[in-house]
Design a protein around this motif. Structure first.
Motif, short mmCIF file in Angstrom:
data_model
loop_
_atom_site.label_atom_id
_atom_site.label_comp_id
_atom_site.label_asym_id
_atom_site.label_seq_id
_atom_site.Cartn_x
_atom_site.Cartn_y
_atom_site.Cartn_z
N ILE A 3 45.43 -32.85 32.15
CA ILE A 3 46.02 -33.62 33.22
C ILE A 3 45.61 -35.21 32.70
CG2 ILE A 3 45.41 -31.83 34.81
CD1 ILE A 3 43.03 -33.85 35.93
N HIS A 4 46.39 -36.09 33.46
CA HIS A 4 46.06 -37.53 33.38
C HIS A 4 45.47 -37.91 34.65
CE1 HIS A 4 48.87 -36.70 30.12
NE2 HIS A 4 48.36 -37.90 29.67
N GLN A 5 44.44 -38.91 34.52
CA GLN A 5 43.84 -39.45 35.62
C GLN A 5 42.85 -40.55 34.98
OE1 GLN A 5 40.79 -37.72 33.77
NE2 GLN A 5 40.12 -38.74 35.46
N SER A 6 42.59 -41.65 35.64
CA SER A 6 41.57 -42.72 35.32
C SER A 6 40.76 -43.13 36.39
CB SER A 6 42.49 -43.95 34.84
OG SER A 6 41.75 -45.16 34.62
N PHE A 7 39.23 -43.13 35.94
CA PHE A 7 38.35 -43.68 36.88
C PHE A 7 38.06 -45.26 36.61
CE2 PHE A 7 37.17 -39.24 36.89
CZ PHE A 7 38.06 -38.78 38.22
N VAL A 8 38.68 -45.79 35.65
CA VAL A 8 38.48 -47.24 35.26
C VAL A 8 39.40 -47.95 36.14
CG1 VAL A 8 38.21 -48.96 33.47
CG2 VAL A 8 37.95 -46.56 32.93
N GLN A 9 39.00 -48.11 37.28
CA GLN A 9 39.63 -48.80 38.46
C GLN A 9 38.96 -49.60 39.32
OE1 GLN A 9 43.61 -46.70 39.52
NE2 GLN A 9 42.67 -45.08 38.93
N ALA B 246 32.42 -49.83 34.62
CA ALA B 246 33.38 -48.72 34.51
C ALA B 246 32.65 -47.40 33.99
CB ALA B 246 34.53 -48.98 33.29
N ILE B 247 31.65 -47.44 33.31
CA ILE B 247 30.89 -46.28 33.03
C ILE B 247 30.24 -45.71 34.32
CG2 ILE B 247 28.70 -45.61 31.92
CD1 ILE B 247 29.30 -47.51 29.88
N LYS B 248 29.82 -46.59 35.25
CA LYS B 248 29.16 -46.05 36.40
C LYS B 248 30.33 -45.45 37.47
CE LYS B 248 26.21 -47.41 40.44
NZ LYS B 248 27.20 -46.60 41.50
N TRP B 249 31.48 -46.18 37.45
CA TRP B 249 32.84 -45.50 38.06
C TRP B 249 32.88 -44.13 37.84
CZ3 TRP B 249 35.91 -50.59 37.16
CH2 TRP B 249 35.58 -51.50 37.93
N GLU C 44 37.25 -35.72 27.78
CA GLU C 44 37.72 -36.06 26.12
C GLU C 44 37.69 -37.60 25.61
OE1 GLU C 44 42.11 -36.38 23.97
OE2 GLU C 44 42.14 -35.05 25.83
N ASN C 45 37.58 -37.60 24.33
CA ASN C 45 37.62 -38.92 23.74
C ASN C 45 39.11 -39.38 23.63
OD1 ASN C 45 37.88 -36.63 21.87
ND2 ASN C 45 37.89 -38.13 20.26
N HIS C 46 39.32 -39.85 24.76
CA HIS C 46 41.04 -40.10 24.93
C HIS C 46 41.31 -41.55 25.27
CE1 HIS C 46 45.17 -38.49 25.73
NE2 HIS C 46 45.39 -39.59 26.78
N TRP C 47 40.79 -42.40 24.16
CA TRP C 47 41.21 -43.91 24.25
C TRP C 47 40.62 -44.43 25.45
CZ3 TRP C 47 42.26 -44.96 19.47
CH2 TRP C 47 43.05 -44.16 18.72
N GLY C 48 40.80 -45.62 25.52
CA GLY C 48 40.24 -46.55 26.58
C GLY C 48 38.91 -46.42 26.66
N LEU C 49 38.22 -46.30 27.58
CA LEU C 49 36.55 -46.45 27.51
C LEU C 49 35.77 -45.20 26.56
CD1 LEU C 49 34.69 -48.47 29.17
CD2 LEU C 49 34.23 -46.22 30.70
N SER C 50 36.42 -44.47 26.30
CA SER C 50 36.03 -43.26 25.44
C SER C 50 36.29 -43.51 24.11
CB SER C 50 36.62 -41.97 26.04
OG SER C 50 37.91 -41.94 25.89
N SER C 51 37.08 -44.52 23.71
CA SER C 51 37.09 -44.79 22.38
C SER C 51 35.90 -45.17 21.63
CB SER C 51 37.90 -46.15 22.16
OG SER C 51 39.44 -45.71 22.31
N ASN C 52 34.89 -45.66 22.50
CA ASN C 52 33.44 -45.81 22.17
C ASN C 52 32.47 -44.53 22.35
OD1 ASN C 52 30.53 -46.61 22.51
ND2 ASN C 52 31.18 -48.66 22.72
N ILE C 53 32.34 -43.75 21.34
CA ILE C 53 31.40 -42.52 21.52
C ILE C 53 30.15 -42.90 22.32
CG2 ILE C 53 30.56 -40.64 20.24
CD1 ILE C 53 33.72 -41.05 20.28
N ASP C 54 29.40 -43.89 22.04
CA ASP C 54 28.21 -44.08 22.91
C ASP C 54 28.56 -44.17 24.48
OD1 ASP C 54 26.74 -44.37 20.57
OD2 ASP C 54 27.16 -46.44 20.54
#
Length: 320
Positions: A116-122, A183-186, A208-218
């Motif tokens: 699915i597609h969703q984003s919590f970086v809002q 964004a991490i907290k959200w 998933e490591n699906h770009w956006g915030l998750s491009s940073n593995i840490d």
């Protein structure tokens, strides 16, 4: 008489010792032969199950490629399962979902993942709430179709254009007035709400490591680890979504992997090209004792009719 008795005793003792020694030697020889006759047998290597994503046949073009045809194709080629891309579904009615579930069952296939597609970086809470509700709706869809896991994203700021440069460095500055820490907290809070519903339904939410915030593995691990105690929390590791050298990053995530999406790029990639060393990837997964599904995402421009069988052949060679 005493001398004779002593000699007799010595003779008897000598005979007993010889018999004892002979018996022990014979037993040792038999044991050796027995060991040779029955060598230690190694347990057969377990074959990792292979699925194919419906996305492999449809890269968000004008006309959706029917999921039913993907299921039939996958069965003909010998895949073990089919990953369903939510946006590729014709509709969300119960008769349609039951048709997909029955078709997979009749063809001896599992449906391991709903992407699915969703984003919590809002920044706006009401916007995050909409995507939480969307995720809960998708949990219900997965339950209806008998799908045990859902692919989740962190989301992204969407402050830069998704071009070739972006996929090389993954850099995306936050919206003014906010930080990545916000964004991490959200993500943690929103995923936590979704996990409540997922636990009740028995569905795994695989981030998933699906770009956006998750491009940073840490960052990805900073979101995942506080939630990992939930039985519904999982991770989907995508082989093609790493910035820079993929292998050390893949090695870091492999121990947490619930499922792996493995990309191929026959005919050149739609967004970018990668030449992935799948023998190396397979070795990393073996070291991590990974036993779950590997789901093919063929993201090349070559026709799926030829590129998907090529990908399956490659995966059988390296993951068997």
């Amino acid at each position: 008489m005493q001398l004779l008795t002593s000699e007799n005793n010595l003779e008897n003792n000598s005979r007993r010792n010889w018999l004892k020694t002979s018996a022990l030697a014979g037993a040792a020889m038999l044991a050796g032969k027995s060991a040779e006759a029955e060598p230690v047998r190694k347990a057969p290597a377990r074959r990792i199950p292979l699925a194919v994503s419906t996305y492999s046949y449809w890269h968000f073009g004008k006309e959706k490629f029917p999921i039913e045809k993907v299921i039939e194709d996958a069965a003909r080629m010998g895949f073990d399962g089919v990953e369903i891309l939510h946006r590729q579904m014709e509709n969300e009615t119960i008769p349609y979902m039951n048709k997909l579930k029955r078709l997979a069952f009749d063809n001896g296939l599992s449906l391991p993942l709903l992407s699915i597609h969703q984003s919590f970086v809002q920044p706006k809470e009401e916007d995050r709430k909409k995507d939480i509700e969307h995720t809960i709706k998708c949990i219900n869809l997965a339950t209806q179709m008998g799908i045990p896991a859902i692919r989740m994203n962190t989301g992204s700021w969407r402050t830069v254009k998704r071009d070739a440069n972006y996929y090389k460095d993954g850099k995306e500055p936050p919206i003014e007035g906010y930080t990545d820490k916000d964004a991490i907290k959200w993500c943690i809070d929103s995923m936590g709400e979704c996990l409540v519903a997922a636990e009740k339904a028995g569905i795994v939410l695989a981030i998933e490591n699906h770009w956006g915030l998750s491009s940073n593995i840490d960052y990805l691990l900073e979101i995942y680890k506080p939630l990992a105690s939930s039985p519904a929390m999982g991770m989907n590791v995508d082989t093609g979504n790493f910035v820079g050298d993929p292998y050390p990053q893949f090695e870091r995530l492999a121990p947490y992997a619930t499922i792996v999406q493995a990309k191929t790029y026959y005919g050149g990639g739609h967004y970018y090209d990668l030449n992935l060393d799948y023998k190396r990837i397979a070795e990393i997964l073996r070291k991590a004792n990974f036993k779950g599904y590997i789901s093919l995402e063929m993201e090349g421009k070559e026709d799926a009719a030829t590129a998907v069988p090529k990908s399956l052949k490659l995966f059988r060679e390296v993951f068997s």
